[in-house]
Design a protein around this motif. Structure first.
Motif: not given
Length: 582
Positions: A350, A355, A467-469, A478, A485, A488
């Motif tokens: 990310f 990504e 660890r996302t978006y 999430p 995505y 979230v």
């Protein structure tokens, strides 16, 4: 004789000295890098990590991350022929003209190509005639295409020998090194192949002005001195490294006097003991920077080199951190007239501009390799890796616009801007993770905003625990495992942290705000509208999502700013609904 003297006088009158004679190539002059117009160039670049050379962490594999090891594991599942099909698709899809066009549109002016030698020549062990070099068109053709895309965008292409014959260090993932075979430093044949390869590259590109430079050995990390750290961070002489770099430079200059030669020290590029001064008058001193503080002290050694040797310095590789770290590092570089190149453009992760999504089939492969799932069938694994190759295309990537904003706009602006366009007529719903883009303390506040473990001597810190978006300090998760995505929420919101949302209201009036929240324990929160704090409200404990509504909130016509502040507690926030009161 008089005519000759007059001609020399004219030359020096026009240009001052020989170094300042215009060149259509990027070139050095004292401590600066100049373009064809003699103007200072501040390189703003991206490295194409994972393109010609995969590293294990970029693919999230749980085993030793050299590309040849990854290839072996895939081959065990789908066979050699289908594995070659996957790698051909990967090379075709990963970096295309659309990627370079996009980099230009975002504000970058250069790109660094991490090359794998085995796309240009056979390994020493594979050569049919010992001591000779078999040239492979694949790598040269790929480089030609990349150069044409860069030239079309007036961007500089920097050639970087990322995987040298035999491998240049004990950090084996970087160079796809097989420890069972002689390294670059243990084999004269590997060294001579590297020298010959650079001469071949220089012959091919000597007349290409959009080739920015030759970065001749990436991150050597090998001790040549008994009892020293194996990665070469403590070596005092580095004689074999300097000898090889001098020989490479000499071979390049036999055919090409136009292009900059970039050198890197031992110990992942930063140990220059015994290497300087530069031995060429068109040379740049590179350094790499990861996970340390972004203050002058962190680069003082290289500022001193620039002054002492009257030569340019360049941050040739950095990244793998948070947006806060990115902005601070780039601001530090540009305030000191140091060009920079980020790492990488894309991966399965990310904290980069693009990504590559993980498809369910590849996720199943990862679980099998971790010992957490059943072995996929050959057909399942084949479809999974081919979909992964398809997902490397830019149009199938997630675009992390906040990362690009942190790199290009935020080093020069402290203003917060909307992450998405939000217009409130009678109602609107704002996803909690869509808080404003901007610096820490302007668009949001979070207690952990970057990873500085090299400077602190502590453990690596995760700034976004989910660890996302997005790549700020805000912790985003999430709603369901492997959720897209689109679904979230912001979690682990602690006392003192806040988020800001900028939106437009079509008319002024009183509105009610409903917050979709969950909390392990009761606490308190507050909101600010256009800088005015409203009364604190209670947040009850609830493991399920609940709505908490605050009424009589005045909005002005046009732009409004809402801040959600945590007073006490530990919350999850999914969305904010804004509704006009009757």
């Amino acid at each position: 004789m008089k005519k000759l003297l007059f001609f020399l006088f004219l030359i020096f009158s026009l240009f001052g000295n020989a170094q300042e004679i215009p060149s259509e190539f990027l070139h050095t002059s004292g401590q600066k890098i100049l373009d064809r117009n003699g103007e200072n160039v501040l390189l703003r670049g991206i490295g194409l990590g994972g393109h010609m050379l995969q590293e294990g962490y970029m693919l999230k594999v749980p085993f030793s991350g050299q590309q040849y090891v990854i290839k072996e594991h895939i081959s065990e599942l789908i066979g050699k022929e289908r594995t070659e099909e996957f790698y051909e698709a990967w090379l075709q899809n990963h970096t295309r003209k659309i990627d370079i066009d996009s980099l230009k549109s975002w504000g970058f002016n250069s790109v660094r190509l991490p090359m794998h030698f085995n796309l240009y020549t056979l390994s020493v062990e594979e050569e049919p005639v010992k001591g000779e070099n078999t040239w492979l068109e694949k790598g040269f053709q790929m480089t030609d295409s990349l150069l044409s895309w860069a030239e079309a965008n007036e961007m500089y292409l920097i050639l970087d020998m990322h995987a040298a014959p035999g491998g240049q260090g004990h950090d084996v993932n970087i160079s796809d090194r097989d420890p069972s075979k002689p390294s670059l430093w243990e084999s004269e044949a590997n060294q001579q192949k590297l020298v010959a390869l650079w001469k071949k590259l220089a012959e091919r590109y000597k007349d290409e002005p959009w080739i920015g430079a030759y970065d001749i050995i990436n991150e050597p990390n090998w001790t040549y001195e008994e009892g020293k750290h194996k990665h070469g961070i403590e070596d005092s002489q580095n004689a074999p490294l300097k000898k090889l770099m001098v020989e490479i430079t000499r071979s390049i200059r036999e055919v090409d006097n136009n292009h900059i030669v970039i050198i890197e020290g031992n110990g992942w590029g930063n140990n220059y003991n015994g290497i300087l001064p530069p031995w060429d008058d068109n040379m740049v001193i590179s350094f790499h920077k990861y996970w340390n503080y972004n203050d002058t002290a962190s680069i003082q050694q290289f500022l001193d080199f620039r002054e002492k040797y009257d030569a340019p310095i360049w941050l040739g590789e950095t990244g793998e951190n948070s947006n806060v770290w990115f902005t601070d590092a780039i601001r530090l570089m540009e305030e000191n007239n140091i060009g920079w190149c980020w790492w990488p453009l894309k991966k399965l992760g990310f904290n980069n501009p693009l990504e590559v999504p993980v498809n369910p089939g590849y996720q199943k492969m990862l679980e099998y390799w971790r010992g957490e799932g059943e072995k996929p069938s050959e057909e399942e694994a084949y479809q999974a890796v081919m979909q992964l190759a398809e997902n490397t295309k830019l149009e199938n990537n997630y675009f992390h616009k906040g990362v690009v904003d942190a790199m290009i706009r935020q080093p020069h602006s402290k203003e917060a801007i909307p992450f998405t366009k939000i217009i409130v007529n009678d109602s609107a719903t704002i996803k909690a993770a869509n808080y404003d883009m901007g610096p820490l303390g302007t668009a949001y506040h979070d207690s952990i905003s970057a990873n500085y473990y090299i400077s602190t001597g502590g453990e690596r810190q995760s700034w976004n625990s989910g660890r996302t978006y997005r790549n700020d300090g805000v912790d985003i998760f999430p709603s369901e495992p492997r959720a897209a995505y689109a679904d979230v929420y912001v979690g682990e919101m602690e006392a003192g942290e806040w988020l800001q949302y900028t939106f437009q209201a079509s008319e002024k009036g009183d509105f009610e705000l409903s917050f979709t929240m969950a909390a392990d324990a009761e606490g308190e929160a507050a909101i600010e509208i256009n800088g005015k704090r409203h009364p604190v409200f209670a947040v009850p404990a609830s493991k399920d999502w609940i709505e908490i509504t605050v009424k009589n909130i005045p909005l002005q016509k046009g732009e409004n700013q809402l801040r959600f502040l945590v007073i006490t507690g530990d919350y999850k926030l999914k969305e904010i609904k804004i509704n006009r009161q009757n």
